[in-house]
Design an enzyme around this catalytic site. Structure first.
Site, PDB file in Angstrom:
ATOM      1  CB  SER A  98      43.467  46.652  47.394  1.00  0.00           C
ATOM      2  OG  SER A  98      45.165  46.252  47.259  1.00  0.00           O
ATOM      3  CG  ASP A 101      38.809  33.554  56.117  1.00  0.00           C
ATOM      4  OD1 ASP A 101      37.648  33.838  55.994  1.00  0.00           O
ATOM      5  OD2 ASP A 101      39.519  33.183  55.283  1.00  0.00           O
ATOM      6  CE  LYS A 118      43.712  46.943  43.021  1.00  0.00           C
ATOM      7  NZ  LYS A 118      44.717  46.187  43.587  1.00  0.00           N
TER       8      LYS A 118
END
Length: 427
Positions: A293, A304, A318
């Site tokens: 999460s 990224d 998740k």
């Protein structure tokens, strides 16, 4: 068939009337036929009349609400007064129980992650464990809320978990003594000169501020800060805004995460502000199958933006957002309302974040090397003229090989940076 009481019929109509109205619309989009609603009221009444034990009408209605949520996904829940209060306690950082984040997998309870320095962590509970029994009661048939309530209890009381673990022969039992769980969200230390280590156990209300304080403290060490290890292993997540705050501290602007759902309020974008608290100092993020999460939001954003190297194993996966929707003052539902995506439009739901460098946890046994004669063994050898400042990392290699490799990686990056700039190695 015996008619429902007037008050109960009124309650049921309040619950289903919006759906009845929708079902009666003359539209191809109607999804729930009125006949199914009649079945619901018939089943409800049959349970009230014929079930072997009498069940209070309110309890039966709460079971119906719980069933609505439990049938959606492993994370949507109906929160009664007790569960709602416990959820509020957990986000503030103190609650009672075992210290374990769990979800549903089939009919069993799956451990997402034990929380650091809690009874479950000390008992050796691991991410991925399946709990099949609580004391003498099978969890099959329990809702997640019921299982969590049974695992909680007064400080000092005991509960026995029957565990199924991968690569282990058969189920085994673990007895755990309940305690008051006080989660320290952020802690730090210096495993090697110039290397900072920050562990985030869970994302709570003040995690972002505590993380920035830890970074400021690490930068004051006498050797300076040459690299940071951010440990998100076995971090079950927590508050979305706190994860954005942590990523913001290491990013110089840019998108951190965005969410997409069916309703307008579930479509949001979260951005980092300008200014990197470490001014580009290399960062290694440790993740594993217990990183879930909010922890995956941070890891995905840093990956990224190429701000950090991810090391370890694939995360939990998740990639959904749960919204707590109060039902009055004492009850609520926790409903999955959106999926979240990394800046590069990656959805990690059921996929997980893949590390840049895969390092699986391993038991390392150091081999004894054959003793050889060295210069230092010769009589009258010259003294080097400098103190030996090396640190023995053998214990770390054997107890946490992933952290050991992260330190090696940062030290290697520091060496290369010195080679590129022509600076002498300070070792």
């Amino acid at each position: 068939m015996k008619l429902l009481t007037k008050s109960l019929l009124t309650t049921l109509l309040l619950l289903v009337w919006p759906v009845i109205s929708y079902a009666n619309e003359d539209s191809d989009n109607a999804r729930l036929p009125l006949e199914e609603l009649r079945y619901f009221t018939q089943v409800f009444d049959q349970i009230r009349q014929a079930y072997v034990e009498e069940i209070d009408d309110q309890a039966l209605l709460e079971m119906a609400l719980s069933g609505l949520l439990n049938g959606l996904d492993p994370h949507s829940l109906y929160l009664d007064e007790t569960a709602f209060g416990e959820l509020q306690e957990s986000t503030s950082g103190e609650f009672g129980g075992l210290g374990i984040e769990v979800g549903m997998e089939g009919s069993f309870i799956k451990v997402i992650s034990p929380i650091d320095h809690t009874p479950a962590h000390r008992a050796g509970i691991q991410s991925g464990d399946l709990i099949i029994k609580l004391d003498d009661q099978l969890v099959q048939g329990m809702t997640l809320t019921e299982a969590i309530e049974q695992m909680r209890g007064p400080k000092g009381s005991k509960v026995t978990l029957t565990i199924v673990r991968q690569n282990t022969d058969g189920p085994f039992e673990v007895e755990i003594t309940r305690d008051i769980i006080q989660v320290m969200s952020v802690r730090q230390n210096i495993p090697e000169p110039g290397i900072g280590y920050v562990r985030i156990a869970q994302f709570q209300e003040n995690t972002g501020a505590e993380f920035r304080e830890a970074l400021a403290s690490l930068q004051k060490q006498k050797d300076g800060l040459k690299g940071l290890i951010l440990d998100l292993r076995n971090n079950p997540g927590g508050l979305l805004n706190s994860s954005v705050d942590v990523a913001d501290a290491l990013l110089d602007g840019g998108l951190v995460v965005y969410t997409e759902g069916r309703i307008p309020s579930s479509k949001e974008q979260f951005y980092a502000t300008s200014g990197d608290a470490l001014n580009g100092i290399p960062v290694v993020v440790l993740i594993n199958e217990g990183s879930a999460s909010a922890a995956e939001i941070v890891a995905g954003a840093l990956q990224d933006h190429r701000r950090a190297v991810l090391l370890g194993t694939s995360s939990f996966g998740k990639g959904s957002v749960q919204t707590v929707i109060p039902l009055g003052e004492k009850r609520a539902i926790k409903l999955t309302t959106a999926r979240y995506f990394t800046p590069n439009k990656r959805s990690i739901q059921a996929e997980g974040i893949q590390p840049d460098i895969t390092v699986k946890p391993a038991e390392i046994r150091l081999l004894e090397t054959q003793k050889q004669v060295k210069e230092a063994n010769l009589t009258g050898h010259l003294i080097s003229g400098s103190e030996d400042q090396t640190i023995d990392k053998e214990d770390l290699l054997q107890t946490d090989n992933q952290l050991y490799e992260a330190i090696n990686l940062l030290q290697g990056l520091d060496i290369f940076s010195r080679i590129n700039t022509g600076s002498p190695a300070n070792r």
